[in-house]
Enzyme design. Structure first.
Site, PDB file in Angstrom:
ATOM      1  CE  LYS A  13      -2.095  -0.489   3.967  1.00 17.04           C
ATOM      2  NZ  LYS A  13      -1.507  -1.722   4.472  1.00 17.04           N
ATOM      3  NE  ARG A  88      -4.124  -0.643   9.898  1.00 15.42           N
ATOM      4  CZ  ARG A  88      -2.960  -0.126   9.441  1.00 15.42           C
ATOM      5  NH1 ARG A  88      -2.861   1.144   9.165  1.00 15.42           N
ATOM      6  NH2 ARG A  88      -1.929  -0.909   9.274  1.00 15.42           N
ATOM      7  NE  ARG A 127       7.263  -2.914   6.683  1.00 15.60           N
ATOM      8  CZ  ARG A 127       5.965  -2.674   6.521  1.00 15.60           C
ATOM      9  NH1 ARG A 127       5.530  -2.174   5.387  1.00 15.60           N
ATOM     10  NH2 ARG A 127       5.099  -2.953   7.465  1.00 15.60           N
ATOM     11  NE  ARG A 133       6.846  -0.645  10.456  1.00 16.27           N
ATOM     12  CZ  ARG A 133       5.733  -0.418   9.780  1.00 16.27           C
ATOM     13  NH1 ARG A 133       5.783   0.163   8.593  1.00 16.27           N
ATOM     14  NH2 ARG A 133       4.566  -0.768  10.270  1.00 16.27           N
ATOM     15  NE  ARG A 144       1.803  -4.380  11.865  1.00 14.73           N
ATOM     16  CZ  ARG A 144       2.682  -4.162  10.890  1.00 14.73           C
ATOM     17  NH1 ARG A 144       3.774  -4.886  10.801  1.00 14.73           N
ATOM     18  NH2 ARG A 144       2.464  -3.202  10.029  1.00 14.73           N
TER      19      ARG A 144
HETATM   20  P1  AMP Z   1       1.132   0.914   9.189  1.00 15.64           P
HETATM   21  O1  AMP Z   1       2.432   1.620   8.950  1.00 15.64           O
HETATM   22  O2  AMP Z   1       0.028   1.455   8.316  1.00 15.64           O
HETATM   23  O3  AMP Z   1       1.251  -0.575   9.088  1.00 15.64           O
HETATM   24  O4  AMP Z   1       0.679   1.254  10.685  1.00 15.64           O
HETATM   25  C1  AMP Z   1       1.507   0.941  11.791  1.00 15.64           C
HETATM   26  C2  AMP Z   1       0.669   0.888  13.048  1.00 15.64           C
HETATM   27  O5  AMP Z   1       0.063   2.180  13.288  1.00 15.64           O
HETATM   28  C3  AMP Z   1      -0.500  -0.083  13.006  1.00 15.64           C
HETATM   29  O6  AMP Z   1      -0.122  -1.416  13.285  1.00 15.64           O
HETATM   30  C4  AMP Z   1      -1.396   0.505  14.100  1.00 15.64           C
HETATM   31  O7  AMP Z   1      -0.882   0.224  15.393  1.00 15.64           O
HETATM   32  C5  AMP Z   1      -1.221   2.008  13.868  1.00 15.64           C
HETATM   33  N1  AMP Z   1      -2.238   2.496  12.895  1.00 15.64           N
HETATM   34  C6  AMP Z   1      -2.003   3.030  11.676  1.00 15.64           C
HETATM   35  N2  AMP Z   1      -3.159   3.370  11.071  1.00 15.64           N
HETATM   36  C7  AMP Z   1      -4.149   3.031  11.937  1.00 15.64           C
HETATM   37  C8  AMP Z   1      -5.567   3.101  11.894  1.00 15.64           C
HETATM   38  N3  AMP Z   1      -6.227   3.587  10.820  1.00 15.64           N
HETATM   39  N4  AMP Z   1      -6.263   2.655  12.964  1.00 15.64           N
HETATM   40  C9  AMP Z   1      -5.639   2.184  14.058  1.00 15.64           C
HETATM   41  N5  AMP Z   1      -4.312   2.063  14.159  1.00 15.64           N
HETATM   42  C10 AMP Z   1      -3.557   2.489  13.114  1.00 15.64           C
END
Ligand code: AMP
Length: 200
Positions: A13, A88, A127, A133, A144
């Protein structure tokens, strides 16, 4: 263009959102990036979000929704946006719909990336090694993916019912995936070839 990108962690994404946003000349809003920046800066939001992120859980809706609504109020979103990682949950999607309905500016498209679980695990392990990370540790990655299946997958039907959803095969060369995405969207000014040439 007002576009949402959905998909499990590792589906590509972020990479594609940046390319599509660049092409349409609108901001790429990645909630995960905003949270990571807040954690790095030690803000109150960052402190509130960190424990959820480290566990691979979703940050509570009220925090995420407030953050995104504030971001969407910036003038650079007037011409559109590419939302990456939001919504989400169904709650988040409803909050977004409500805001956009109030502005008379509904979404144009929702793209959902698909990739087999083994491919996602392979990419996320890569990654983890490259970016260190904390939430890319193997156990957290699996969690996740479960969180995606339980909390986020229902959005596929949510947007399908609203006739906004396009499924995108996220496997293949980055440029080929971008071409598939642009094929499913209204042609940007200059046409599809210009779009492909411009996408970074
Ligand atoms: P990502 O980089 O998009 O995978 O996001 C990393 C982390 O940020 C996720 O695993 C969540 O803990 C938090 N996060 C990001 N976007 C959201 C969202 N829309 N709702 C809730 N938590 C989020």
């Amino acid at each position: 263009m007002r576009i949402v990108l959905l998909g499990p962690p590792g589906a590509g994404k972020g990479t594609q959102a940046a390319r599509v946003a660049c092409r349409f000349g609108c901001p790429h809003i990645a909630t995960g990036d905003i949270f990571r920046a807040n954690v790095a800066e030690g803000t109150e939001l960052g402190r509130a979000a960190q424990e959820y992120m480290d566990r691979g859980d979703l940050v509570p809706d009220e925090l995420v929704i407030a953050m995104v609504m504030e971001r969407l109020a910036s003038s650079d979103c007037d011409a559109g946006f590419v939302l990456d990682g939001f919504p989400r949950t169904v709650n988040q999607a409803e909050a977004l719909d409500l805001r956009l309905a109030g502005l008379g500016a509904p979404l144009h498209a929702v793209l959902c990336f698909e990739a087999a679980e083994e491919e996602l695990l392979r990419r996320l392990a890569g990654r983890a090694a490259a970016q260190h990370r904390a939430d890319d540790a193997e156990q957290t990655i699996r969690h996740r993916l479960e969180v995606f299946a339980i909390k986020t997958r229902p959005l596929i039907d949510y947007y399908r019912h609203r006739r906004l959803l396009t499924m995108v095969d996220g496997v293949g060369r980055v440029e080929d995936v971008t071409a598939r995405i642009l094929d499913g969207l209204p042609a940007p000014e200059g046409g599809r070839d210009a779009a492909l040439a411009l996408a970074v």
